[in-house]
Motif scaffolding. Structure first.
Motif, PDB file in Angstrom:
ATOM      1  N   GLU A   1     -36.557  18.546  -1.112  1.00 48.91           N
ATOM      2  CA  GLU A   1     -35.128  18.222  -1.095  1.00 48.91           C
ATOM      3  C   GLU A   1     -34.502  18.532   0.256  1.00 48.91           C
ATOM      4  OE1 GLU A   1     -33.103  16.682  -3.233  1.00 48.91           O
ATOM      5  OE2 GLU A   1     -34.854  16.240  -4.467  1.00 48.91           O
ATOM      6  N   ARG A   2     -34.883  19.651   0.849  1.00 44.29           N
ATOM      7  CA  ARG A   2     -34.327  20.005   2.165  1.00 44.29           C
ATOM      8  C   ARG A   2     -34.748  18.991   3.228  1.00 44.29           C
ATOM      9  NH1 ARG A   2     -35.984  25.267   0.673  1.00 44.29           N
ATOM     10  NH2 ARG A   2     -37.712  25.213   2.163  1.00 44.29           N
ATOM     11  N   GLN A   3     -35.978  18.549   3.161  1.00 43.87           N
ATOM     12  CA  GLN A   3     -36.474  17.614   4.163  1.00 43.87           C
ATOM     13  C   GLN A   3     -35.892  16.218   4.005  1.00 43.87           C
ATOM     14  OE1 GLN A   3     -40.757  17.859   3.790  1.00 43.87           O
ATOM     15  NE2 GLN A   3     -40.909  19.598   5.195  1.00 43.87           N
ATOM     16  N   MET A   4     -35.278  15.953   2.868  1.00 42.30           N
ATOM     17  CA  MET A   4     -34.671  14.646   2.639  1.00 42.30           C
ATOM     18  C   MET A   4     -33.496  14.394   3.564  1.00 42.30           C
ATOM     19  SD  MET A   4     -35.811  12.578   0.293  1.00 42.30           S
ATOM     20  CE  MET A   4     -34.295  11.740  -0.116  1.00 42.30           C
ATOM     21  N   GLY A   5     -32.815  15.444   3.965  1.00 38.09           N
ATOM     22  CA  GLY A   5     -31.638  15.269   4.788  1.00 38.09           C
ATOM     23  C   GLY A   5     -30.424  14.886   3.962  1.00 38.09           C
ATOM     24  N   GLU A   6     -29.398  14.373   4.639  1.00 39.97           N
ATOM     25  CA  GLU A   6     -28.149  14.026   3.966  1.00 39.97           C
ATOM     26  C   GLU A   6     -27.694  12.630   4.363  1.00 39.97           C
ATOM     27  OE1 GLU A   6     -25.334  17.055   4.894  1.00 39.97           O
ATOM     28  OE2 GLU A   6     -26.424  18.635   3.843  1.00 39.97           O
ATOM     29  N   GLY A   7     -26.769  12.091   3.558  1.00 40.78           N
ATOM     30  CA  GLY A   7     -26.171  10.799   3.871  1.00 40.78           C
ATOM     31  C   GLY A   7     -27.197   9.683   3.968  1.00 40.78           C
ATOM     32  N   ALA A   8     -27.032   8.832   4.967  1.00 41.80           N
ATOM     33  CA  ALA A   8     -27.906   7.668   5.129  1.00 41.80           C
ATOM     34  C   ALA A   8     -29.349   8.062   5.395  1.00 41.80           C
ATOM     35  CB  ALA A   8     -27.388   6.781   6.263  1.00 41.80           C
ATOM     36  N   ASP A   9     -29.543   9.254   5.944  1.00 45.89           N
ATOM     37  CA  ASP A   9     -30.909   9.696   6.241  1.00 45.89           C
ATOM     38  C   ASP A   9     -31.751   9.822   4.978  1.00 45.89           C
ATOM     39  OD1 ASP A   9     -30.449   9.776   8.926  1.00 45.89           O
ATOM     40  OD2 ASP A   9     -30.087  11.933   9.017  1.00 45.89           O
ATOM     41  N   ARG A  10     -31.100  10.012   3.843  1.00 43.45           N
ATOM     42  CA  ARG A  10     -31.850  10.155   2.590  1.00 43.45           C
ATOM     43  C   ARG A  10     -32.606   8.875   2.236  1.00 43.45           C
ATOM     44  NH1 ARG A  10     -30.902  14.193  -0.761  1.00 43.45           N
ATOM     45  NH2 ARG A  10     -31.083  12.935  -2.658  1.00 43.45           N
ATOM     46  N   TRP A  11     -32.218   7.771   2.847  1.00 40.91           N
ATOM     47  CA  TRP A  11     -32.896   6.500   2.575  1.00 40.91           C
ATOM     48  C   TRP A  11     -33.813   6.095   3.719  1.00 40.91           C
ATOM     49  CZ3 TRP A  11     -32.493   5.272  -2.290  1.00 40.91           C
ATOM     50  CH2 TRP A  11     -31.382   5.745  -3.001  1.00 40.91           C
TER      51      TRP A  11
END
Length: 424
Positions: free
Chosen positions: A33-43
């Motif tokens: 989950e931490r490595q997913m990032g936030e916002g558009a970076d999650r995609w």
């Protein structure tokens, strides 16, 4: 889970897989989950820990366990042998299935390519999917029609005048996997012969590369507030997408045949994983109620909690036996002749798992609905599962109709009994 009736190979795989899931996948969930990032970076970002776990699963011999033994590309397991392994993966449903290359929707799509694909289709799409190099999606559900009745599907698949290509036009939604940057191919169901006398011969399935002109991912759809990035459940538009005739799966008008072949084993895979999720929820509940006190005693000493634990265990074990029966039926007589058993697990298991997870949430109080624990996400996924492969009502209706087929036999048996009684 009792594995005494399973083969030595399955018992060995279960031991290795349990160790991998409990000691490598579950501990990696927070990092993922931490490595997913936030916002558009999650995609855009695939957590690096996933690739490490995939490599580890390969090393341990836990790769592509799902593909039934009739396919040379698979691990050689029957559905009954795979069932307890799939359940173990369900304990870390976000990570373990993908780490072992056993995650939906790729599993069902790989089965389509393995069962119906031409040599060229297998080389182009099945091989990289089996290697875990790409991902895929199955585009069926549409926002404008009740897609639980697939005869309603309106996306058009029109042949070109020269017969060398098809044009795909339509809007789809709840397309799992479409948000993943590694998704390179869609299997699209649409109407190819709208005037055919047989309504089940009007649909076809075609292969649509993600990068084909006219393919547009409109948006990811939230599931009870979860975006499920980077996989996603997306809304898509196919705007006059042209694909060669070689991209047709099995043949024109054979879409229903393909989806029935795809959704038999795939539906019980979901149920197998759901049992694993419920088992983890119950484990989480047991730890909680033996550590928390209220009104002068441990929660585990409260009568209502004891009842919830007992009901969860009974319901879990009953549902597991039903899944094992369905898996065995598919192995012995094929998915087509196990429709009732498949429909029963599709209704029984997600509802059972929801109840178990809900009890665990209740025992945790506020913590149960917080992201610190996996329970809320489990609940959201399981509630969605009661719709994802067809709503409960459709499967229940099918079960009732299949039961009614026994009436002729029952009447004949009754007449025989009356005749025997009259001779006494």
């Amino acid at each position: 889970m009792d594995l005494s009736l399973q083969s030595e190979r399955v018992r060995r795989l279960a031991k290795v897989l349990t160790d991998f899931v409990e000691n490598e996948c579950i501990p990696a969930e927070a990092l993922y989950e931490r490595q997913m990032g936030e916002g558009a970076d999650r995609w855009k970002v695939i957590p690096p820990v996933m690739e490490k776990l995939k490599q580890r699963a390969r090393e341990l011999g836990l790769w592509n366990l799902f593909l039934p033994k009739e396919y040379p590309e698979g691990a050689g397991l029957t559905n009954l042998e795979y069932a307890p392994l799939c359940e173990i993966m369900g304990r870390s449903v976000t990570i373990a299935p993908e780490a072992c290359n056993c995650a939906a929707p790729d599993t069902g799509n790989m089965e389509v390519f393995a069962k119906y694909g031409t040599p060229e289709q297998k080389k182009r799409w099945l091989q990289p999917l089996l290697e875990g190099k790409i991902r895929s999606a199955f585009a069926m559900t549409e926002p404008a029609v009740a897609s639980s009745d697939a005869t309603n599907i309106e996306t058009a698949i029109r042949p070109s005048p020269d017969g060398q290509s098809y044009t795909v036009t339509g809007r789809k939604w709840w397309i799992s996997g479409a948000g993943d940057p590694r998704c390179e191919v869609f299997l699209v169901m649409g109407m190819s012969a709208p005037k055919h006398n047989n309504i089940h011969k009007r649909q076809s399935i075609v292969i649509v590369p993600r990068n084909a002109p006219g393919v547009k991912v409109v948006r990811p759809l939230m599931v009870f507030g979860y975006d499920d990035a980077p996989i996603g459940h997306c809304e898509l538009v196919f705007d006059n997408v042209v694909v060669p005739k070689e991209n047709l799966i099995l043949g024109e008008g054979r879409g229903f045949e393909v989806i029935q072949g795809r959704l038999g084993p795939g539906r019980i895979h979901h149920c197998m994983r759901a049992i694993g999720m419920a088992e983890r929820a119950l484990d989480t509940m047991l730890l909680r109620v033996t550590e928390r006190r209220a009104f002068g005693k441990l929660l585990s000493e409260q009568g209502t909690i004891l009842a919830d634990i007992a009901k969860s265990r009974m319901e879990l074990d009953q549902a597991r036996q039903l899944v094992l029966k369905a898996a065995d039926m598919i192995d012995r007589v094929g998915a087509k002749h196990a429709l009732k058993e498949i429909a029963m697990v599709k209704v029984v298991v997600p509802s059972m798992a929801l109840r178990v997870v809900d009890r665990a949430i209740q025992a945790h109080g506020g913590a149960g609905v917080h992201e610190d624990l996996p329970l809320a996400r489990m609940w959201a996924g399981l509630r969605t599962l009661r719709l994802a492969d067809g709503p409960d009502e459709v499967h229940t209706m099918q079960i009732g109709k299949l039961e009614l087929r026994r009436v002729k036999e029952l009447r004949a048996h009754r007449e025989k009994q009356r005749s025997l009684a009259a001779k006494l």
